[in-house]
Design a protein around this motif. Structure first.
Motif, PDB file in Angstrom:
ATOM      1  N   TRP A  77     -10.734  47.995 105.139  1.00  0.00           N
ATOM      2  CA  TRP A  77     -11.673  48.574 104.838  1.00  0.00           C
ATOM      3  C   TRP A  77     -11.126  50.650 105.335  1.00  0.00           C
ATOM      4  O   TRP A  77     -10.354  50.298 106.043  1.00  0.00           O
ATOM      5  N   ALA A  78     -12.176  51.455 104.715  1.00  0.00           N
ATOM      6  CA  ALA A  78     -11.934  53.223 105.633  1.00  0.00           C
ATOM      7  C   ALA A  78     -12.840  52.861 106.619  1.00  0.00           C
ATOM      8  O   ALA A  78     -14.077  52.860 107.033  1.00  0.00           O
ATOM      9  N   GLN A  79     -12.484  53.929 107.551  1.00  0.00           N
ATOM     10  CA  GLN A  79     -13.529  54.263 108.352  1.00  0.00           C
ATOM     11  C   GLN A  79     -13.204  56.085 108.819  1.00  0.00           C
ATOM     12  O   GLN A  79     -12.259  56.093 108.742  1.00  0.00           O
ATOM     13  N   SER A  80     -14.502  56.275 109.844  1.00  0.00           N
ATOM     14  CA  SER A  80     -14.316  57.021 110.183  1.00  0.00           C
ATOM     15  C   SER A  80     -15.469  57.486 110.946  1.00  0.00           C
ATOM     16  O   SER A  80     -16.148  58.234 111.160  1.00  0.00           O
ATOM     17  N   GLY A  81     -14.566  57.667 112.917  1.00  0.00           N
ATOM     18  CA  GLY A  81     -15.895  57.647 114.094  1.00  0.00           C
ATOM     19  C   GLY A  81     -16.265  56.247 114.010  1.00  0.00           C
ATOM     20  O   GLY A  81     -15.974  55.613 113.673  1.00  0.00           O
ATOM     21  N   ALA A  82     -17.465  56.230 114.267  1.00  0.00           N
ATOM     22  CA  ALA A  82     -18.116  55.097 114.150  1.00  0.00           C
ATOM     23  C   ALA A  82     -19.067  54.760 112.422  1.00  0.00           C
ATOM     24  O   ALA A  82     -19.622  54.172 112.132  1.00  0.00           O
ATOM     25  N   GLU A  83     -17.842  55.649 111.387  1.00  0.00           N
ATOM     26  CA  GLU A  83     -18.346  55.087 109.928  1.00  0.00           C
ATOM     27  C   GLU A  83     -17.277  54.334 109.425  1.00  0.00           C
ATOM     28  O   GLU A  83     -16.617  55.095 108.740  1.00  0.00           O
ATOM     29  N   ALA A  84     -17.738  52.734 108.689  1.00  0.00           N
ATOM     30  CA  ALA A  84     -16.882  52.385 107.997  1.00  0.00           C
ATOM     31  C   ALA A  84     -17.386  51.742 106.721  1.00  0.00           C
ATOM     32  O   ALA A  84     -18.352  51.993 106.689  1.00  0.00           O
ATOM     33  N   VAL A  85     -16.295  52.051 105.417  1.00  0.00           N
ATOM     34  CA  VAL A  85     -16.986  51.680 104.464  1.00  0.00           C
ATOM     35  C   VAL A  85     -16.260  50.358 104.112  1.00  0.00           C
ATOM     36  O   VAL A  85     -14.911  49.942 104.402  1.00  0.00           O
ATOM     37  N   LEU A  86     -16.601  49.544 103.482  1.00  0.00           N
ATOM     38  CA  LEU A  86     -15.763  47.736 103.151  1.00  0.00           C
ATOM     39  C   LEU A  86     -16.555  47.414 101.736  1.00  0.00           C
ATOM     40  O   LEU A  86     -17.708  48.098 101.088  1.00  0.00           O
ATOM     41  N   GLU A  87     -15.706  46.694 101.468  1.00  0.00           N
ATOM     42  CA  GLU A  87     -16.086  45.793 100.373  1.00  0.00           C
ATOM     43  C   GLU A  87     -16.044  44.470  99.752  1.00  0.00           C
ATOM     44  O   GLU A  87     -14.814  44.404 100.348  1.00  0.00           O
ATOM     45  N   LEU A  88     -16.732  44.147  98.999  1.00  0.00           N
ATOM     46  CA  LEU A  88     -17.244  42.658  99.242  1.00  0.00           C
ATOM     47  C   LEU A  88     -15.651  41.853  98.359  1.00  0.00           C
ATOM     48  O   LEU A  88     -15.134  40.939  98.513  1.00  0.00           O
ATOM     49  N   ALA A  89     -15.625  43.229  97.154  1.00  0.00           N
ATOM     50  CA  ALA A  89     -14.879  42.369  96.657  1.00  0.00           C
ATOM     51  C   ALA A  89     -13.115  42.474  96.845  1.00  0.00           C
ATOM     52  O   ALA A  89     -12.526  41.768  96.635  1.00  0.00           O
ATOM     53  N   GLU A  90     -12.734  43.010  97.876  1.00  0.00           N
ATOM     54  CA  GLU A  90     -11.484  43.134  99.039  1.00  0.00           C
ATOM     55  C   GLU A  90     -11.587  41.799  99.597  1.00  0.00           C
ATOM     56  O   GLU A  90     -10.358  41.767  99.578  1.00  0.00           O
ATOM     57  N   THR A  91     -12.928  41.002 100.059  1.00  0.00           N
ATOM     58  CA  THR A  91     -12.758  40.228 100.397  1.00  0.00           C
ATOM     59  C   THR A  91     -12.823  38.593 100.316  1.00  0.00           C
ATOM     60  O   THR A  91     -12.214  37.519  99.844  1.00  0.00           O
ATOM     61  N   SER A  92     -13.567  38.647  99.003  1.00  0.00           N
ATOM     62  CA  SER A  92     -14.011  37.857  98.631  1.00  0.00           C
ATOM     63  C   SER A  92     -14.603  37.803  96.755  1.00  0.00           C
ATOM     64  O   SER A  92     -14.736  36.975  96.193  1.00  0.00           O
ATOM     65  N   GLY A  93     -13.810  38.410  96.412  1.00  0.00           N
ATOM     66  CA  GLY A  93     -13.611  38.796  94.592  1.00  0.00           C
ATOM     67  C   GLY A  93     -13.548  38.763  94.561  1.00  0.00           C
ATOM     68  O   GLY A  93     -12.664  37.499  94.035  1.00  0.00           O
ATOM     69  N   LEU A  94     -13.689  38.194  92.877  1.00  0.00           N
ATOM     70  CA  LEU A  94     -12.359  37.597  92.089  1.00  0.00           C
ATOM     71  C   LEU A  94     -11.069  38.044  92.009  1.00  0.00           C
ATOM     72  O   LEU A  94     -10.655  36.825  91.346  1.00  0.00           O
ATOM     73  N   ARG A  95     -11.164  38.584  92.059  1.00  0.00           N
ATOM     74  CA  ARG A  95      -9.642  39.439  92.234  1.00  0.00           C
ATOM     75  C   ARG A  95      -9.070  38.998  93.600  1.00  0.00           C
ATOM     76  O   ARG A  95      -7.782  39.078  93.029  1.00  0.00           O
ATOM     77  N   ARG A  96      -9.663  38.298  94.436  1.00  0.00           N
ATOM     78  CA  ARG A  96      -8.850  37.797  95.686  1.00  0.00           C
ATOM     79  C   ARG A  96      -8.806  36.498  95.219  1.00  0.00           C
ATOM     80  O   ARG A  96      -8.058  35.638  96.200  1.00  0.00           O
ATOM     81  N   LEU A  97      -9.163  36.320  94.107  1.00  0.00           N
ATOM     82  CA  LEU A  97      -8.738  34.173  93.650  1.00  0.00           C
ATOM     83  C   LEU A  97      -7.346  33.760  93.556  1.00  0.00           C
ATOM     84  O   LEU A  97      -7.130  34.624  93.179  1.00  0.00           O
ATOM     85  N   PRO A  98      -7.111  32.891  93.188  1.00  0.00           N
ATOM     86  CA  PRO A  98      -5.583  32.502  93.537  1.00  0.00           C
ATOM     87  C   PRO A  98      -5.847  32.325  91.912  1.00  0.00           C
ATOM     88  O   PRO A  98      -6.507  32.085  91.266  1.00  0.00           O
ATOM     89  N   GLY A  99      -4.266  32.884  90.977  1.00  0.00           N
ATOM     90  CA  GLY A  99      -3.753  32.523  89.830  1.00  0.00           C
ATOM     91  C   GLY A  99      -3.232  31.196  89.428  1.00  0.00           C
ATOM     92  O   GLY A  99      -2.606  30.595  89.945  1.00  0.00           O
ATOM     93  N   ASP A 100      -2.991  30.986  87.727  1.00  0.00           N
ATOM     94  CA  ASP A 100      -2.311  30.106  87.663  1.00  0.00           C
ATOM     95  C   ASP A 100      -0.900  30.614  87.350  1.00  0.00           C
ATOM     96  O   ASP A 100      -1.281  31.681  87.339  1.00  0.00           O
ATOM     97  N   ALA A 101      -0.295  29.755  86.751  1.00  0.00           N
ATOM     98  CA  ALA A 101       0.845  30.040  86.174  1.00  0.00           C
ATOM     99  C   ALA A 101       1.267  31.276  85.514  1.00  0.00           C
ATOM    100  O   ALA A 101       1.877  32.634  84.924  1.00  0.00           O
ATOM    101  N   ALA A 102       0.634  31.411  84.424  1.00  0.00           N
ATOM    102  CA  ALA A 102       0.160  32.228  83.252  1.00  0.00           C
ATOM    103  C   ALA A 102      -0.294  33.947  83.575  1.00  0.00           C
ATOM    104  O   ALA A 102      -0.951  34.832  83.016  1.00  0.00           O
ATOM    105  N   GLY A 103      -1.129  33.767  84.908  1.00  0.00           N
ATOM    106  CA  GLY A 103      -1.414  34.647  85.546  1.00  0.00           C
ATOM    107  C   GLY A 103      -3.075  35.032  85.840  1.00  0.00           C
ATOM    108  O   GLY A 103      -3.857  35.509  85.984  1.00  0.00           O
TER     109      GLY A 103
END
Length: 390
Positions: A77-103
């Motif tokens: 995540w990104a943070q500056s002082g008391a402000e933070a920016v988070l992405e759901l895609a970073e934690t629970s996104g489609l790109r975070r799912l495992p892949g098969d042997a073919a990718g």
């Protein structure tokens, strides 16, 4: 010499927003060395939001969290002082799912969970963040935000007072919800959901019907999935405290966002804002705009979807209102002159007309952007003709 503010979104599949801005700046400075360029890569709450915050000077933080199907992953995540920016895609996104042997991504609608987002929220809180902007988009789950709430401490129980399993299928057994521990964990923390989706949680426009098939939900199972989300909504709304609202949580705009994560964020008291507005405000766009004479924005494809509240459209609107000239640069340009004018865009340039074909444009994105930057540099410096699509 003019001051040029370069505020593009990413060119998906080619370059990040920061790389796009850098390529344009190189071209401008090459032909107009006295021009002042300020780079402010943007995003609109989806993929690239954290990157945009980091490019604007926020600091990168990492935490080890639970991935969408239970595997441990490292998320930023990104943070500056008391402000933070988070992405759901970073934690629970489609790109975070495992892949098969073919990718190929292995969709797992039944088990995919938002637990990791809750864990990252706690990590940001522990790092001193009190204002969290959470970009919703790219979700792999339809768990109604149950994993998020559970990670924050909510007690989500079945009829035997046993915690329900993670994922959409776990919702089928929910009998009660106690949100008290989750709300206590966030005391003093303000959540802001950056979301441009207006879908409710349930029904033909809801999370299961509209977004479920993208995550592996079979068409024949949509009705059942919607009924399960309805039971989940019953449990959460019965547990919610405070004055009754005229609109139930399940019916609020954006409750169906990210597989129902919006619903859970409503239950936590989050404010919902336009993704583009939230990110631009966080990056200090208006202050940068006040210093600019010319503003360059853009994304991979400039089309009517761009005009529906996406980042480049909001940049153009604010810049036009401030009296700055607006130049849009895109991989492909699919807007008519009157649509561009209505969006506040004075000049629109594309890569595709300068390339052999789409593949060539994708392969040479950085070079083509730098070439366009050279044309813009000559133009804004008063030494070249007005560039145009070719």
């Amino acid at each position: 010499m003019p001051t040029v503010l370069i505020a593009p979104d990413k060119f998906k599949g080619s370059l990040s927003a920061a790389e796009v801005a850098a390529a344009l700046s190189r071209g401008i400075v090459a032909t107009s060395p006295d021009a002042r360029t300020e780079l402010l890569p943007i995003a609109d709450g989806g993929d690239g939001t954290v990157e945009a915050a980091l490019a604007a000077g926020f600091t990168a933080h990492e935490a080890r969290i639970t991935g969408p199907t239970g595997e441990p992953i490292t998320a930023r995540w990104a943070q500056s002082g008391a402000e933070a920016v988070l992405e759901l895609a970073e934690t629970s996104g489609l790109r975070r799912l495992p892949g098969d042997a073919a990718g190929r991504t292995l969709l797992d609608h039944a088990r995919a969970s938002t637990r990791g987002l809750g864990e990252l929220i706690l990590a940001a809180r522990d790092a001193g963040a009190a204002h969290l902007v959470i970009g919703l988009g790219g979700s792999s789950s339809t768990d109604g935000g149950a994993g998020l709430l559970a990670a924050l401490g909510a007690r989500l129980l079945d009829g035997d007072d046993t915690p329900i399993p993670d994922g959409h299928d776990g919702l089928a057994g929910v009998a009660s919800a106690d949100l008290g521990p989750a709300l206590a964990a966030l005391e003093g923390v303000h959540l802001e959901a950056a979301c441009d989706v207006t879908n409710p949680l349930l029904g033909p426009d809801g999370a299961a019907a509209v977004f479920g098939p993208q995550k592996g939900l079979a068409d024949a199972d949509i009705r059942t999935a919607d009924e399960i989300l309805g039971r989940w909504a019953d449990a959460v709304e019965q547990a919610s405290t405070g004055p009754s609202a005229p609109t139930p949580l399940r019916e609020r705009p954006g409750a169906g966002a990210a597989g129902g994560t919006g619903f859970a964020l409503y239950a936590l008291g989050a404010d919902f804002v336009s993704g583009a507005d939230a990110v631009l405000d966080l990056l200090g766009f208006d202050a940068a705009l006040a210093r600019a004479d010319v503003v360059i924005t853009g994304e991979g494809r400039l089309d009517r979807q761009t005009l529906s509240g996406k980042g480049p459209a909001e940049v153009a609107r604010r810049a036009a209102d401030a009296g700055a000239r607006v130049i849009a640069v895109a991989g492909s340009l699919e807007l008519a002159p009157d649509e561009l004018e209505g969006a506040g865009i004075d000049l629109a340039l594309d890569l595709l007309s300068r390339a052999l074909d789409v593949e060539d444009a994708m392969d040479r994105t950085a070079q083509l952007l730098e070439d366009i930057g050279r044309e813009i540099g000559e133009y804004v410096g008063g030494e070249g003709r007005r560039p145009s699509a070719r």
